[in-house]
Design a protein around this motif. Structure first.
Motif, mmCIF file in Angstrom:
data_model
loop_
_atom_site.group_PDB
_atom_site.id
_atom_site.type_symbol
_atom_site.label_atom_id
_atom_site.label_comp_id
_atom_site.label_asym_id
_atom_site.label_seq_id
_atom_site.Cartn_x
_atom_site.Cartn_y
_atom_site.Cartn_z
ATOM 1 N N PHE A 15 8.182 -28.761 67.904
ATOM 2 C CA PHE A 15 7.380 -28.880 69.127
ATOM 3 C C PHE A 15 8.237 -29.177 70.355
ATOM 4 C CE2 PHE A 15 4.396 -30.855 72.097
ATOM 5 C CZ PHE A 15 3.297 -30.012 71.991
ATOM 6 N N GLY A 16 9.153 -30.117 70.226
ATOM 7 C CA GLY A 16 10.060 -30.445 71.334
ATOM 8 C C GLY A 16 9.355 -31.132 72.491
ATOM 9 N N THR A 17 9.829 -30.867 73.716
ATOM 10 C CA THR A 17 9.282 -31.481 74.925
ATOM 11 C C THR A 17 8.020 -30.747 75.360
ATOM 12 O OG1 THR A 17 11.511 -32.087 75.645
ATOM 13 C CG2 THR A 17 9.773 -32.116 77.318
ATOM 14 N N PRO A 18 6.929 -31.473 75.640
ATOM 15 C CA PRO A 18 5.685 -30.799 76.036
ATOM 16 C C PRO A 18 5.799 -30.157 77.413
ATOM 17 C CG PRO A 18 5.468 -33.179 76.269
ATOM 18 C CD PRO A 18 6.786 -32.939 75.588
ATOM 19 N N ASP A 19 4.993 -29.115 77.643
ATOM 20 C CA ASP A 19 4.913 -28.493 78.969
ATOM 21 C C ASP A 19 4.051 -29.320 79.905
ATOM 22 O OD1 ASP A 19 6.382 -26.131 78.213
ATOM 23 O OD2 ASP A 19 4.595 -25.470 77.133
ATOM 24 N N PHE A 20 3.105 -30.059 79.336
ATOM 25 C CA PHE A 20 2.188 -30.859 80.147
ATOM 26 C C PHE A 20 1.834 -32.122 79.383
ATOM 27 C CE2 PHE A 20 -0.879 -31.546 83.437
ATOM 28 C CZ PHE A 20 -0.538 -30.661 84.436
ATOM 29 N N THR A 21 1.716 -33.250 80.104
ATOM 30 C CA THR A 21 1.383 -34.533 79.481
ATOM 31 C C THR A 21 0.123 -35.098 80.117
ATOM 32 O OG1 THR A 21 3.727 -34.984 79.082
ATOM 33 C CG2 THR A 21 2.207 -36.844 78.913
ATOM 34 N N LEU A 37 10.327 -39.585 68.342
ATOM 35 C CA LEU A 37 10.001 -40.865 68.972
ATOM 36 C C LEU A 37 10.655 -41.005 70.339
ATOM 37 C CD1 LEU A 37 10.189 -43.327 65.937
ATOM 38 C CD2 LEU A 37 8.160 -42.645 67.204
ATOM 39 N N GLN A 38 11.881 -40.497 70.486
ATOM 40 C CA GLN A 38 12.539 -40.540 71.790
ATOM 41 C C GLN A 38 11.750 -39.743 72.823
ATOM 42 O OE1 GLN A 38 16.432 -39.079 70.700
ATOM 43 N NE2 GLN A 38 17.325 -41.129 70.642
ATOM 44 N N SER A 39 11.219 -38.607 72.400
ATOM 45 C CA SER A 39 10.413 -37.782 73.296
ATOM 46 C C SER A 39 9.135 -38.507 73.709
ATOM 47 C CB SER A 39 10.070 -36.457 72.606
ATOM 48 O OG SER A 39 9.195 -35.683 73.392
ATOM 49 N N ILE A 40 8.481 -39.188 72.767
ATOM 50 C CA ILE A 40 7.253 -39.926 73.079
ATOM 51 C C ILE A 40 7.552 -41.109 73.981
ATOM 52 C CG2 ILE A 40 5.405 -41.322 72.068
ATOM 53 C CD1 ILE A 40 5.591 -39.463 69.595
ATOM 54 N N HIS A 60 13.257 -40.573 80.444
ATOM 55 C CA HIS A 60 12.270 -39.652 80.999
ATOM 56 C C HIS A 60 12.985 -38.539 81.752
ATOM 57 C CE1 HIS A 60 8.833 -38.082 83.158
ATOM 58 N NE2 HIS A 60 8.057 -38.795 82.384
ATOM 59 N N HIS A 61 12.579 -37.305 81.469
ATOM 60 C CA HIS A 61 13.309 -36.162 82.011
ATOM 61 C C HIS A 61 13.129 -36.008 83.513
ATOM 62 C CE1 HIS A 61 9.254 -34.641 81.209
ATOM 63 N NE2 HIS A 61 9.470 -33.801 82.187
ATOM 64 N N SER A 62 12.078 -36.628 84.113
ATOM 65 C CA SER A 62 11.847 -36.395 85.539
ATOM 66 C C SER A 62 11.821 -37.673 86.366
ATOM 67 C CB SER A 62 10.523 -35.645 85.724
ATOM 68 O OG SER A 62 9.459 -36.418 85.211
ATOM 69 N N ILE A 63 12.255 -38.782 85.772
ATOM 70 C CA ILE A 63 12.272 -40.028 86.538
ATOM 71 C C ILE A 63 13.705 -40.360 86.932
ATOM 72 C CG2 ILE A 63 12.036 -42.524 86.311
ATOM 73 C CD1 ILE A 63 9.452 -42.161 84.999
ATOM 74 N N PHE A 64 13.908 -40.579 88.194
ATOM 75 C CA PHE A 64 15.226 -40.993 88.665
ATOM 76 C C PHE A 64 15.022 -42.152 89.627
ATOM 77 C CE2 PHE A 64 18.829 -40.861 91.592
ATOM 78 C CZ PHE A 64 19.870 -40.913 90.685
ATOM 79 N N SER A 65 15.054 -43.364 89.087
ATOM 80 C CA SER A 65 14.903 -44.548 89.915
ATOM 81 C C SER A 65 15.630 -45.688 89.239
ATOM 82 C CB SER A 65 13.418 -44.902 90.091
ATOM 83 O OG SER A 65 12.840 -45.180 88.850
#
Length: 658
Positions: A282-288, A87-90, A128-133
């Motif tokens: 499954f872990g973190t997806p490569d593409f969303t 759920l954290q990943s989603i 989110h792994h790629s959001i920095f704001s």
């Protein structure tokens, strides 16, 4: 008077022969205050209707990863902890740019109750792994509510969701789920946008002829926020975690977040379905992919031309679908050739690739009862062989019949999605000839629904590469053997000819060119795919062929369509290797090598000039088509590949020579 075995008696009643006595209904003090109970048979283990209904469904047994290193570590993680991580990943996938954390997400349908009667299970936030704001301080309504996640539902569960909550969803008489795709019923290539940045500037194909229409990072983020905020505002979203590419060494993990059960079922069918063990790790997806197709994009946003937008950001590895090709970028970066093709394999392991635009017979010829189907649309050619990218088939249904396409007909059953078809309102029988909604009626089903599908969908290196063209000009031979340079030239050209009405009512052929037989799907310059194809073919000793499934003896209106039976004999001769041993002669203009004879085919049709009664008209038409090829290839002529551009020169020399 009598009825059945009964006899009338004097008072007008009936008497019946004696039979077994009816079960005795008794009451007992211990069974409860005079309430009657039928003790004649076993009773259910429930005291209320709700309790009885709860017995219908049993919980899926927890599973652990198999054949993987680290399996023991997974086994040590509790089911509750595993779901929390999931759920954290989603939640992270649904994180908004304006918030550092994602929404509150919870598994299950919003209407479902827990055993204790509550409707608010535990939830999770995800970073989110790629959001920095920084957070803006403003709290939206959607951040105060739960987003219910319906995760990797089965087809049966998705049917229930679609039928109950989505207007226009019906179960047809063959068991398929019929639905409407929306206002746009076909591909919208002019609505596809790709972020042009430092990553893609020099790698992708930009400019004239390219399917990649640029957008900047800001416009992408505007559309991403619009999609994510829309999905977060919903009570529930459908999340699919699946794979692309049957090759386990090169598969891609993809997460699809959808607003509709129909979209979730479509992706369930078209992507590769993970096993329960694979899903747990499954872990973190490569593409969303964010599918917010019901919600329009803002047409005032820069680069937007309609209410539909399909936006691809390769740096962020995200795709946003608003109102409505990733592997063709990712695979070549790994030196793996991605191809828009069909693929099948003989019983001896000989593999053939089929390329062709709509109407050329790619699906018909690659689906062969005597051969295994690896896939019908998208493939990869690696160092070890070929693999299907997809997990399903997306077949055209217009005028479908059991006689013409038995495999597709039989694949339309429970689990299949039928798009935009018309059916009888009472019997729910589909009328595939009815084009009231659109001519682009489709069926999406898992590849396992095809009886001779090869599972897993992988095979050895191809032996033959077959380029299909439906030449309505009637001047291409039924079959030509190609050298490597010719294979590259005609692969880049991607030719077929269609018949279109002209203003004065006369019907004449119209040439259609689509680079690599799939310009709408490719990301890099066509010559890069062609060079990789030639390299693979040369290394593996594969032979290139150009097969014309169009006209012979004259152009459309004068000549006749080449019989399908003849084309099948040609394809069979290619598969068996007998055609390669034939005697060949060279043609003028295109310089093809054509066989002088093939068993079971009239020799006069093998060289088109022999089948034309008007030789002058043949020469003029041949020169016209050659000119169209040259004009189309001007787009690619200045793109140098190979050492000192020598490969480009070889390809150009392989085209028509006047």
């Amino acid at each position: 008077m009598s009825a059945g075995n009964g006899n009338a008696n004097g008072d007008g009643g009936f008497s019946f022969p004696k039979g077994p006595a009816m079960p005795k209904i008794t009451t007992g003090a211990k069974r409860g205050n005079g309430i009657c109970h039928d003790d004649s048979g076993p009773t259910v283990k429930a005291t209320t209707i709700d309790e009885l209904h709860s017995l219908q469904k049993k919980r899926s047994a927890p599973t652990t990863p198999i054949n993987q290193s680290g399996g023991a570590a997974f086994a040590a993680v509790s089911e509750e902890e595993r779901q929390k991580v999931q759920l954290q990943s989603i939640s992270a996938s649904l994180a908004s740019l304006t918030r550092e954390s994602g929404p509150k997400v919870v598994r299950g349908h919003p209407a479902e109750k827990k055993a204790d009667g509550s409707t608010t299970p535990a939830y999770a936030h995800g970073q989110h792994h790629s959001i920095f704001s920084p957070a803006l301080g403003a709290v939206s309504d959607s951040s105060l509510k739960f987003t219910h996640v319906l995760y990797n539902l089965s087809p049966a569960e998705l049917y229930e969701q679609a039928i109950k909550y989505e207007k226009g969803s019906f179960i047809t008489s063959n068991g398929a789920l019929a639905t409407l795709s929306g206002a746009k019923t076909g591909r919208a290539p002019r609505d596809k946008r790709v972020v042009r940045d430092e990553t893609t500037e020099d790698e992708l194909w930009w400019g004239k002829g390219s399917p990649n229409i640029e957008m900047d990072e800001h416009a992408f983020m505007v559309n991403r926020e619009r999609a994510v905020d829309y999905l977060n505002s919903l009570e529930k979203v459908f999340v699919n975690d699946q794979f692309l590419n049957w090759d386990p060494e090169n598969r891609i993990k993809v997460r699809i977040v959808s607003a509709r059960a129909y979209h979730s079922l479509f992706m369930h069918n078209m992507c590769i379905r993970p096993t329960p063990e694979e899903l747990e790790s499954f872990g973190t997806p490569d593409f969303t992919i964010y599918n917010a197709g019901q919600f329009p994009c803002n047409r005032y946003t820069h680069y937007m031309t309609s209410s539909t937008s399909v936006d691809l950001n390769l740096s962020r590895r995200e795709m946003v679908i608003l109102g409505t090709h990733v592997m063709h970028y990712l695979m070549p970066k790994r030196r793996i050739l991605s191809l828009h093709s069909g693929c099948n394999m003989g019983k001896d392991g000989d593999v053939a690739l089929f390329f062709g635009l709509s109407g050329t017979g790619k699906t018909t010829l690659s689906t062969d009862h005597n051969r295994y189907l690896i896939g019908d649309d998208e493939h990869c050619w690696t160092e070890t062989g070929v693999s299907n990218i997809e997990g399903g088939c997306y077949a055209k249904c217009v005028d479908l019949s059991r006689e013409k396409e038995p495999d597709i007909w039989n694949a339309i059953k429970f689990g299949t999605v039928l798009e935009n078809v018309v059916f009888d309102e009472h019997t729910r029988e589909v009328d595939y000839a009815d084009k009231s909604v659109t001519e682009n009626t489709r069926a999406a089903y898992p590849i396992e629904f095809i009886p001779n599908a090869k599972i897993p969908c992988v095979g050895p290196h191809p032996k033959n590469v077959i380029l299909l063209a439906c030449d309505a000009f009637g001047v291409l031979p039924p079959v030509s053997k190609l050298n490597l340079a010719q294979t590259m030239y005609h692969f880049i050209s991607g030719y077929t000819a269609l018949v279109a009405g002209t203003e004065d009512g006369i019907k004449e052929p119209t040439a259609t060119f689509s680079a690599c037989f799939g310009a709408a799907f490719i990301m890099l310059h066509p010559t890069k795919y062609a060079a990789m194809l030639a390299e693979k073919m040369k290394t593996q000793g594969a032979t290139g062929w150009l097969v014309n499934t169009g006209w012979s003896g004259g152009s459309y209106g004068v000549g006749n369509r080449i019989k399908l039976a003849y084309t099948r004999k040609i394809i069979d001769a290619i598969h068996s290797g007998s055609l390669l041993k034939s005697n060949f002669k060279k043609t003028e203009i295109f310089g093809f090598e054509i066989p002088t004879e093939i068993e079971g085919i009239p020799s006069e049709i093998l060289d088109p000039v022999n089948s034309w009664s008007d030789k002058k008209a043949h020469k003029e038409t041949l020169l016209k088509l050659g000119g169209l090829f040259k004009k189309n290839f001007e787009t690619f002529a200045n793109h140098k590949i190979g050492v000192d551009g020598k490969l480009t020169e070889e390809i150009l020399a392989a085209g028509p020579i006047f």
